[in-house]
Design a protein around this motif. Structure first.
Motif, PDB file in Angstrom:
ATOM      1  N   ARG A 128      21.670  -4.469 -10.020  1.00 44.43           N
ATOM      2  CA  ARG A 128      22.210  -4.762 -11.349  1.00 44.43           C
ATOM      3  C   ARG A 128      21.095  -5.098 -12.334  1.00 44.43           C
ATOM      4  NH1 ARG A 128      27.587  -8.326 -10.868  1.00 44.43           N
ATOM      5  NH2 ARG A 128      28.297  -6.747  -9.387  1.00 44.43           N
ATOM      6  N   ILE A 129      20.122  -5.870 -11.864  1.00 40.59           N
ATOM      7  CA  ILE A 129      18.994  -6.205 -12.738  1.00 40.59           C
ATOM      8  C   ILE A 129      18.317  -4.914 -13.205  1.00 40.59           C
ATOM      9  CG2 ILE A 129      16.679  -7.238 -12.816  1.00 40.59           C
ATOM     10  CD1 ILE A 129      17.746  -9.493 -11.006  1.00 40.59           C
ATOM     11  N   ALA A 130      18.106  -3.970 -12.277  1.00 49.79           N
ATOM     12  CA  ALA A 130      17.457  -2.703 -12.649  1.00 49.79           C
ATOM     13  C   ALA A 130      18.282  -1.966 -13.715  1.00 49.79           C
ATOM     14  CB  ALA A 130      17.260  -1.828 -11.415  1.00 49.79           C
ATOM     15  N   ASN A 131      19.612  -1.932 -13.536  1.00 53.47           N
ATOM     16  CA  ASN A 131      20.463  -1.277 -14.538  1.00 53.47           C
ATOM     17  C   ASN A 131      20.403  -1.988 -15.885  1.00 53.47           C
ATOM     18  OD1 ASN A 131      21.337   0.649 -12.789  1.00 53.47           O
ATOM     19  ND2 ASN A 131      23.188  -0.468 -12.174  1.00 53.47           N
TER      20      ASN A 131
ATOM     21  N   MET B 251       0.806  -1.218   0.000  1.00 51.78           N
ATOM     22  CA  MET B 251       0.000   0.000   0.000  1.00 51.78           C
ATOM     23  C   MET B 251       0.842   1.272   0.000  1.00 51.78           C
ATOM     24  SD  MET B 251      -3.041  -1.298   2.484  1.00 51.78           S
ATOM     25  CE  MET B 251      -4.226  -0.028   2.132  1.00 51.78           C
ATOM     26  N   TYR B 252       2.042   1.205   0.572  1.00 54.67           N
ATOM     27  CA  TYR B 252       2.896   2.396   0.627  1.00 54.67           C
ATOM     28  C   TYR B 252       4.300   2.111   0.094  1.00 54.67           C
ATOM     29  CZ  TYR B 252      -0.743   4.569   3.423  1.00 54.67           C
ATOM     30  OH  TYR B 252      -1.934   5.092   3.842  1.00 54.67           O
ATOM     31  N   PRO B 253       4.397   1.624  -1.163  1.00 54.70           N
ATOM     32  CA  PRO B 253       5.731   1.265  -1.681  1.00 54.70           C
ATOM     33  C   PRO B 253       6.669   2.473  -1.680  1.00 54.70           C
ATOM     34  CG  PRO B 253       4.095   1.300  -3.457  1.00 54.70           C
ATOM     35  CD  PRO B 253       3.346   1.452  -2.177  1.00 54.70           C
TER      36      PRO B 253
ATOM     37  N   ARG C 134      14.009   2.749 -22.025  1.00 51.96           N
ATOM     38  CA  ARG C 134      12.557   2.990 -22.009  1.00 51.96           C
ATOM     39  C   ARG C 134      11.935   2.568 -20.685  1.00 51.96           C
ATOM     40  NH1 ARG C 134      12.336   0.458 -27.097  1.00 51.96           N
ATOM     41  NH2 ARG C 134      12.662   1.989 -28.716  1.00 51.96           N
ATOM     42  N   VAL C 135      12.622   1.645 -19.996  1.00 50.74           N
ATOM     43  CA  VAL C 135      12.027   1.097 -18.771  1.00 50.74           C
ATOM     44  C   VAL C 135      12.962   1.287 -17.584  1.00 50.74           C
ATOM     45  CG1 VAL C 135      11.168  -1.007 -17.665  1.00 50.74           C
ATOM     46  CG2 VAL C 135      10.738  -0.617 -20.104  1.00 50.74           C
ATOM     47  N   ASN C 136      12.420   1.883 -16.532  1.00 53.55           N
ATOM     48  CA  ASN C 136      13.123   1.996 -15.253  1.00 53.55           C
ATOM     49  C   ASN C 136      12.348   1.217 -14.215  1.00 53.55           C
ATOM     50  OD1 ASN C 136      15.447   3.837 -15.043  1.00 53.55           O
ATOM     51  ND2 ASN C 136      14.060   5.167 -16.187  1.00 53.55           N
ATOM     52  N   ILE C 137      12.990   0.274 -13.558  1.00 52.27           N
ATOM     53  CA  ILE C 137      12.260  -0.448 -12.510  1.00 52.27           C
ATOM     54  C   ILE C 137      12.892  -0.150 -11.162  1.00 52.27           C
ATOM     55  CG2 ILE C 137      11.405  -2.302 -14.007  1.00 52.27           C
ATOM     56  CD1 ILE C 137      13.693  -4.073 -12.857  1.00 52.27           C
ATOM     57  N   ASP C 138      12.089  -0.249 -10.096  1.00 56.86           N
ATOM     58  CA  ASP C 138      12.633  -0.022  -8.754  1.00 56.86           C
ATOM     59  C   ASP C 138      13.185  -1.336  -8.182  1.00 56.86           C
ATOM     60  OD1 ASP C 138      10.431  -1.505  -8.024  1.00 56.86           O
ATOM     61  OD2 ASP C 138       9.294   0.214  -7.292  1.00 56.86           O
ATOM     62  N   GLY C 139      13.790  -1.228  -6.999  1.00 51.21           N
ATOM     63  CA  GLY C 139      14.444  -2.384  -6.385  1.00 51.21           C
ATOM     64  C   GLY C 139      13.474  -3.526  -6.101  1.00 51.21           C
ATOM     65  N   THR C 140      12.264  -3.175  -5.703  1.00 53.93           N
ATOM     66  CA  THR C 140      11.285  -4.215  -5.387  1.00 53.93           C
ATOM     67  C   THR C 140      10.908  -5.006  -6.636  1.00 53.93           C
ATOM     68  OG1 THR C 140      10.405  -2.860  -3.613  1.00 53.93           O
ATOM     69  CG2 THR C 140       8.992  -4.633  -4.405  1.00 53.93           C
ATOM     70  N   THR C 141      10.707  -4.291  -7.745  1.00 50.62           N
ATOM     71  CA  THR C 141      10.367  -4.973  -8.995  1.00 50.62           C
ATOM     72  C   THR C 141      11.530  -5.851  -9.449  1.00 50.62           C
ATOM     73  OG1 THR C 141       9.028  -3.060  -9.560  1.00 50.62           O
ATOM     74  CG2 THR C 141       9.502  -4.603 -11.345  1.00 50.62           C
TER      75      THR C 141
END
Ligand SMILES: Nc1ncnc2c1ncn2[C@@H]1O[C@H](COP(=O)(O)OP(=O)(O)OP(=O)(O)O)[C@@H](O)[C@H]1O
Ligand SMILES: [Mg+2]
Length: 359
Positions: free
Chosen positions: A207-210, A73-75, A219-226
Motif C-alpha cells: 500500500r505504501i508503494a501504491n 548485492m542482489y536485490p 513520478r516515483v515507483n518504489i519496490d517492496g523493500t524500499t
C-alpha cells in the motif's frame, strides 16, 4: 553478513556445563536467534531470511550469499524462501535449511544445544510440515528440540520476568509480515486461534508503494523493500515528520520528492483493519467458545507481538480504537523489542527445559 553483538564461539554451553539453551525464530522477513553469552546475558543475532547464488567469475561454480549481504548485492533476484510465512514446497524447504545451516554455523552454535523454535500458528499443513523438516534437519538441537507458538514466545518478555506469561490468562495479537494472528492463552494453552493473511506488514508495504505513486503523481515507483524501509524508519503515530528521498532518473539526473501521507495513511488503515478483525471476528469466536476466559482476558492488557508492534505509538492507538469499537476500556502492551521478543521468549523456555533436565 550475520549480525550479532557477540558470537557463541567461545561459550560452548551454559556455566554449569549443560547444553546451550537457544531460542530461534525463523521469520518470513528476519531470522532471530537468542542465546546466552558467558555471563548470564542473552544476546540476539538477526539477519534477513534470504539467499542468492551467483556464478564465480573464475571457476564458474555456484557461490552462495546469505541475508543482508544477499539482499544488498542482489536485490533483483534475492530469494526470501519463507516469503509466505512457511516453506511452500520442498525446494523452499531446502533453501531454508541451507540458509539456516549457514547461519547457525556462523554463530558457532554447538550441535548438542537445546533449541526452542517460535513457530507461527496458521492453518497450512504442508507449510508446517516443511518447517518441521527444516527444524529436524538443522545442525543444532542435539539435546532437545521443541516448538512453541510465536505469539506465546513473543508475549513472554512483555508479561513479566522469566516465564510468568505461562501462568497467566491473556489475549495475544501477533502483527507479522505475512499474517495477523490472535488467540487467548490460558496457562500456555492456545484457545480460539485466529489468523488471516489479509492484514499484514507486507500488505502495508504494498500500500505504501501504491500511495507513494499517487502522492508523487506517478513520478516515483518504489519496490517492496524500499516501502518496508520507509515504514520501519518513518512510521510513527506520535511524531511523524514528512521526509524526502531521491531517485535517479533513467535518462540521467535525479528527482527529489517528499512523502507526507503515504506511510501514515497505510499504517493508519492497518490499525483499523487489525481492530476490525480482532473485535468482529476473533473476539466473538472466543466469547462463543470460552465466555469466562473472554471476560477475564479483556480485563487484562492485550499483548501485541510481532514486528509491526515496533511502530512507535501503535500500542496505544490499537488500545484506543479497540476500546471504542467494543465500548469498554481495553489496555494493550508490547514487549520492549517486538521484533526480537519471540526469540527471547523461546530462549527462556529452552533455559527452563534445560534446568528441568528435559531431553
Ligand atoms: N522497527 C519497525 N518498524 C516498523 N515495522 C517493523 C519494524 N521492524 C519490523 N517491522 C515489520 O514487522 C514485520 C515483521 O514482523 P515479524 O518479524 O513478526 O514477522 P514474521 O514472523 O516474519 O511474519 P509472519 O509471522 O507474519 O509470517 C515486517 O512487516 C516488518 O517490516
Ligand atoms: Mg511471525
Amino acid at each position: 553478513m550475520a549480525k550479532a553483538e557477540t558470537t557463541a564461539d567461545e561459550q560452548g554451553s551454559t556455566g554449569d556445563g549443560g547444553p546451550l539453551p537457544v531460542g530461534v525464530k525463523l521469520g518470513s522477513t528476519r531470522t532471530v536467534v537468542a542465546l546466552p553469552d558467558g555471563d548470564d546475558n542473552v544476546v540476539i543475532a538477526q539477519d534477513l531470511t534470504c539467499l542468492t547464488t551467483y556464478g564465480n567469475a573464475l571457476t564458474g561454480e555456484d557461490e552462495y550469499l546469505y541475508g543482508e549481504e544477499a539482499a544488498t548485492m542482489y536485490p533483483d533476484r534475492v530469494e526470501y524462501m519463507l516469503r509466505s510465512g512457511l516453506p511452500e514446497d520442498d525446494e523452499r524447504a531446502e533453501l531454508a535449511s541451507d540458509f539456516f545451516d549457514h547461519y547457525v554455523e556462523s554463530l558457532g552454535i554447538p550441535e548438542d544445544s537445546a533449541v526452542v523454535y517460535a513457530v507461527p500458528t496458521i492453518e497450512n499443513e504442508a507449510g508446517i510440515e516443511n518447517l518441521e523438516t527444516v527444524i529436524e534437519d538443522a545442525a543444532i538441537g542435539g539435546t532437545l528440540v521443541r516448538s512453541y507458538p510465536e505469539s506465546l514466545c513473543g508475549a513472554i518478555p512483555a508479561v513479566g520476568d522469566d516465564l510468568d506469561a505461562i501462568d497467566e490468562i491473556f489475549l495475544a495479537v501477533n502483527l507479522g509480515s505475512t499474517n495477523l494472528e490472535a488467540c487467548a492463552y490460558r496457562h500456555g494453552e492456545q484457545l480460539s486461534p485466529f489468523a488471516t493473511g489479509a492484514v499484514s506488514g507486507n500488505e502495508v508495504d504494498r500500500r505504501i508503494a501504491n500511495y507513494v505513486e499517487e502522492e508523487t503523481q506517478a513520478r516515483v515507483n518504489i519496490d517492496g523493500t524500499t516501502a518496508r524501509e520507509y515504514k520501519e524508519e518513518h512510521a510513527d503515530f506520535g511524531d511523524f515528520s514528512p521526509f524526502t528521498d531521491v531517485i535517479q532518473q533513467p535518462g540521467g539526473g535525479s528527482h527529489e520528492f517528499t512523502i507526507e501521507r503515504s506511510v501514515m495513511d497505510a499504517v493508519d488503515e492497518y490499525v483499523d483493519e487489525v481492530v476490525e478483525e480482532v473485535a468482529n471476528t476473533f473476539l466473538p469466536d472466543l466469547a462463543n467458545d470460552y465466555m469466562r476466559v473472554y471476560q477475564y482476558a479483556l480485563s487484562r492488557p492485550v499483548v501485541l507481538t510481532g514486528g509491526m508492534a515496533c511502530i512507535p505509538g501503535i500500542v496505544d492507538e490499537f488500545a484506543e480504537r479497540l476500546s471504542e469499537e467494543l465500548q469498554v476500556e481495553v489496555e494493550a502492551v508490547a514487549p520492549e523489542e517486538p521484533a526480537q521478543a519471540a526469540a527471547v521468549g523461546a530462549q527462556r523456555i529452552a533455559n527452563r527445559l534445560v534446568e528441568n533436565g528435559a531431553n
